[in-house]
Design a protein around this motif. Structure first.
Motif, PDB file in Angstrom:
ATOM      1  N   ARG A 189       0.823  -1.218   0.000  1.00  0.00           N
ATOM      2  CA  ARG A 189       0.000   0.000   0.000  1.00  0.00           C
ATOM      3  C   ARG A 189       0.854   1.265   0.000  1.00  0.00           C
ATOM      4  O   ARG A 189       0.340   2.360  -0.191  1.00  0.00           O
ATOM      5  CB  ARG A 189      -0.923   0.004   1.219  1.00  0.00           C
ATOM      6  N   ARG A 190       2.144   1.102   0.238  1.00  0.00           N
ATOM      7  CA  ARG A 190       3.035   2.272   0.270  1.00  0.00           C
ATOM      8  C   ARG A 190       3.647   2.440  -1.123  1.00  0.00           C
ATOM      9  O   ARG A 190       4.807   2.154  -1.363  1.00  0.00           O
ATOM     10  CB  ARG A 190       4.092   2.083   1.346  1.00  0.00           C
ATOM     11  N   ALA A 191       2.807   2.937  -2.030  1.00  0.00           N
ATOM     12  CA  ALA A 191       3.174   2.931  -3.446  1.00  0.00           C
ATOM     13  C   ALA A 191       3.534   4.307  -3.984  1.00  0.00           C
ATOM     14  O   ALA A 191       3.683   4.470  -5.201  1.00  0.00           O
ATOM     15  CB  ALA A 191       2.024   2.347  -4.263  1.00  0.00           C
TER      16      ALA A 191
ATOM     17  N   PRO B 196       9.283   3.927  -3.956  1.00  0.00           N
ATOM     18  CA  PRO B 196       8.298   3.497  -2.962  1.00  0.00           C
ATOM     19  C   PRO B 196       8.587   2.095  -2.441  1.00  0.00           C
ATOM     20  O   PRO B 196       9.147   1.250  -3.151  1.00  0.00           O
ATOM     21  CB  PRO B 196       6.974   3.525  -3.730  1.00  0.00           C
ATOM     22  N   VAL B 197       8.189   1.854  -1.208  1.00  0.00           N
ATOM     23  CA  VAL B 197       8.384   0.530  -0.610  1.00  0.00           C
ATOM     24  C   VAL B 197       7.712  -0.549  -1.454  1.00  0.00           C
ATOM     25  O   VAL B 197       8.247  -1.656  -1.610  1.00  0.00           O
ATOM     26  CB  VAL B 197       7.833   0.526   0.833  1.00  0.00           C
ATOM     27  N   ALA B 198       6.546  -0.251  -2.008  1.00  0.00           N
ATOM     28  CA  ALA B 198       5.831  -1.256  -2.802  1.00  0.00           C
ATOM     29  C   ALA B 198       6.661  -1.752  -3.975  1.00  0.00           C
ATOM     30  O   ALA B 198       6.546  -2.913  -4.379  1.00  0.00           O
ATOM     31  CB  ALA B 198       4.508  -0.677  -3.303  1.00  0.00           C
ATOM     32  N   ARG B 199       7.507  -0.893  -4.529  1.00  0.00           N
ATOM     33  CA  ARG B 199       8.306  -1.296  -5.677  1.00  0.00           C
ATOM     34  C   ARG B 199       9.341  -2.342  -5.305  1.00  0.00           C
ATOM     35  O   ARG B 199       9.710  -3.185  -6.135  1.00  0.00           O
ATOM     36  CB  ARG B 199       9.000  -0.069  -6.292  1.00  0.00           C
ATOM     37  N   TYR B 200       9.830  -2.315  -4.063  1.00  0.00           N
ATOM     38  CA  TYR B 200      10.785  -3.338  -3.632  1.00  0.00           C
ATOM     39  C   TYR B 200      10.163  -4.723  -3.756  1.00  0.00           C
ATOM     40  O   TYR B 200      10.781  -5.674  -4.260  1.00  0.00           O
ATOM     41  CB  TYR B 200      11.238  -3.076  -2.198  1.00  0.00           C
TER      42      TYR B 200
ATOM     43  N   PRO C 227       5.678 -16.530   9.549  1.00  0.00           N
ATOM     44  CA  PRO C 227       4.720 -15.647  10.225  1.00  0.00           C
ATOM     45  C   PRO C 227       5.180 -14.229  10.451  1.00  0.00           C
ATOM     46  O   PRO C 227       4.389 -13.320  10.533  1.00  0.00           O
ATOM     47  CB  PRO C 227       4.520 -16.349  11.581  1.00  0.00           C
ATOM     48  N   ASP C 228       6.491 -14.006  10.586  1.00  0.00           N
ATOM     49  CA  ASP C 228       6.944 -12.688  11.002  1.00  0.00           C
ATOM     50  C   ASP C 228       7.543 -11.902   9.858  1.00  0.00           C
ATOM     51  O   ASP C 228       7.976 -12.435   8.864  1.00  0.00           O
ATOM     52  CB  ASP C 228       7.979 -12.787  12.132  1.00  0.00           C
ATOM     53  N   ARG C 229       7.512 -10.601  10.005  1.00  0.00           N
ATOM     54  CA  ARG C 229       8.099  -9.701   9.041  1.00  0.00           C
ATOM     55  C   ARG C 229       8.850  -8.609   9.794  1.00  0.00           C
ATOM     56  O   ARG C 229       8.508  -8.269  10.913  1.00  0.00           O
ATOM     57  CB  ARG C 229       7.020  -9.022   8.175  1.00  0.00           C
ATOM     58  N   ALA C 230       9.854  -8.039   9.141  1.00  0.00           N
ATOM     59  CA  ALA C 230      10.605  -6.947   9.763  1.00  0.00           C
ATOM     60  C   ALA C 230      10.423  -5.677   8.951  1.00  0.00           C
ATOM     61  O   ALA C 230       9.815  -5.680   7.891  1.00  0.00           O
ATOM     62  CB  ALA C 230      12.083  -7.307   9.855  1.00  0.00           C
ATOM     63  N   ALA C 231      10.976  -4.599   9.457  1.00  0.00           N
ATOM     64  CA  ALA C 231      10.843  -3.317   8.765  1.00  0.00           C
ATOM     65  C   ALA C 231      11.517  -3.371   7.407  1.00  0.00           C
ATOM     66  O   ALA C 231      12.526  -4.048   7.232  1.00  0.00           O
ATOM     67  CB  ALA C 231      11.459  -2.219   9.605  1.00  0.00           C
ATOM     68  N   ALA C 232      10.970  -2.642   6.461  1.00  0.00           N
ATOM     69  CA  ALA C 232      11.485  -2.644   5.093  1.00  0.00           C
ATOM     70  C   ALA C 232      12.187  -1.345   4.774  1.00  0.00           C
ATOM     71  O   ALA C 232      12.102  -0.393   5.535  1.00  0.00           O
ATOM     72  CB  ALA C 232      10.330  -2.849   4.114  1.00  0.00           C
ATOM     73  N   PRO C 233      12.883  -1.311   3.629  1.00  0.00           N
ATOM     74  CA  PRO C 233      13.502  -0.062   3.209  1.00  0.00           C
ATOM     75  C   PRO C 233      12.454   0.993   2.945  1.00  0.00           C
ATOM     76  O   PRO C 233      11.341   0.683   2.529  1.00  0.00           O
ATOM     77  CB  PRO C 233      14.247  -0.449   1.924  1.00  0.00           C
ATOM     78  N   THR C 234      12.771   2.245   3.193  1.00  0.00           N
ATOM     79  CA  THR C 234      11.820   3.332   2.943  1.00  0.00           C
ATOM     80  C   THR C 234      12.462   4.374   2.050  1.00  0.00           C
ATOM     81  O   THR C 234      13.668   4.378   1.870  1.00  0.00           O
ATOM     82  CB  THR C 234      11.402   3.995   4.270  1.00  0.00           C
TER      83      THR C 234
END
Length: 275
Positions: free
Chosen positions: A215-217, A230-234, A268-275
């Motif tokens: 959603r962060r596009a 955008p994060v979505a592009r990663y 199950p888990d996810r971590a923070a992504a590049p911004t």
């Protein structure tokens, strides 16, 4: 070719009669404002490139210790120099964007770990697959997209150099895997990749596909000009790399990347992504 004597004389006469003029300076377009996101991202890139240099240096030491191909060793040492150059270029962008001092890197992250129970070849295979076959392979299309929208000259120069080098770094990883699969340890290497590839993909998902990342596009035009996306592009780039790169490249060695990718989706888990 030389000018005719008369032409030289005419030119000299004109020059003597004309008033001396200072060359007009070339006007430079003002830089777009740099946001906190720009400073944070280029700061992370400095750290990531420096960490990559240390990790590659460690991996190359292992290659020396196991008596690997001199060509692989030379390639590894060249990559170390590349990564340090990338760190310097990234730091210039960070500084121009108004970034301050960067925090000290945690020293325990500046190297590789191996299990005392595994042969050195297994540690090399594990690092080579995750760092280079996975990380450097997706880095090629990633930096290509970052570069396309980048118009700030110092950032564009950094991305130009990084993209050019990432292609060679990617190829190093796949050459290393092919080399290991020609050694007597090949069956064990194959078992390791079959057993651990899904966990490597899981860690890659954590970095590139965080919860809500799709959603962060959108980002600002200014941030894009500084070499962000955008994060979505990663996540989109990673998804494309599965079919275009990982599945066929691992498939050449009889390794099923598609199954490992599907299995990683259940983590199950996810971590923070590049911004």
């Amino acid at each position: 070719m030389t000018d005719a004597p008369d032409a030289k004389q005419d030119g000299t006469a004109v020059a003597e009669q004309a008033p001396l003029e200072q060359p007009s300076p070339v006007a430079r377009a003002p830089l777009p404002p740099a946001s906190d996101a720009v400073r944070a991202e280029w700061g992370r890139r400095v750290e990531a490139e420096y960490r990559s240099a240390a990790i590659t240096q460690h991996l190359t030491l292992w290659l020396i210790q196991m008596g690997a191909s001199p060509d692989l060793i030379d390639d590894g040492l060249r990559i170390v120099k590349d990564e340090l150059a990338h760190a310097r270029l990234s730091h210039r962008v960070h500084a121009l964007a108004g970034g301050g001092a960067l925090p000290a890197l945690r020293r325990e992250t500046l190297g590789l770990k191996s299990s005392g129970d595994d042969p050195l070849e297994m540690a090399v295979a594990r690092a080579g697959v995750e760092v280079f076959c996975l990380g450097e392979t997706v880095a090629v299309p990633l930096f290509k997209v970052l570069r396309e929208g980048c118009t700030v000259p110092v950032a564009r120069r950094a991305l130009d150099r990084i993209l050019r080098d990432e292609v060679r770094h990617r190829d190093f990883g796949w050459t290393l895997l092919s080399y290991l699969l020609e050694l007597p340890c090949a069956p064990a290497v194959r078992q390791l990749v079959d057993r651990e590839l899904h966990a490597m993909f899981t860690r890659l998902r954590r970095s590139y596909m965080p919860p809500g990342g799709a959603r962060r596009a959108a980002i600002s035009d200014d941030d894009r000009a500084w070499g962000l996306m955008p994060v979505a592009r990663y996540g989109e780039i990673l998804e494309r790399a599965i079919e275009r790169d990982y599945v066929p490249r691992f498939g050449e060695h009889g390794l099923d990347a598609a199954a490992a990718w599907r299995r990683s989706a259940s983590a199950p888990d996810r971590a923070a992504a590049p911004t």
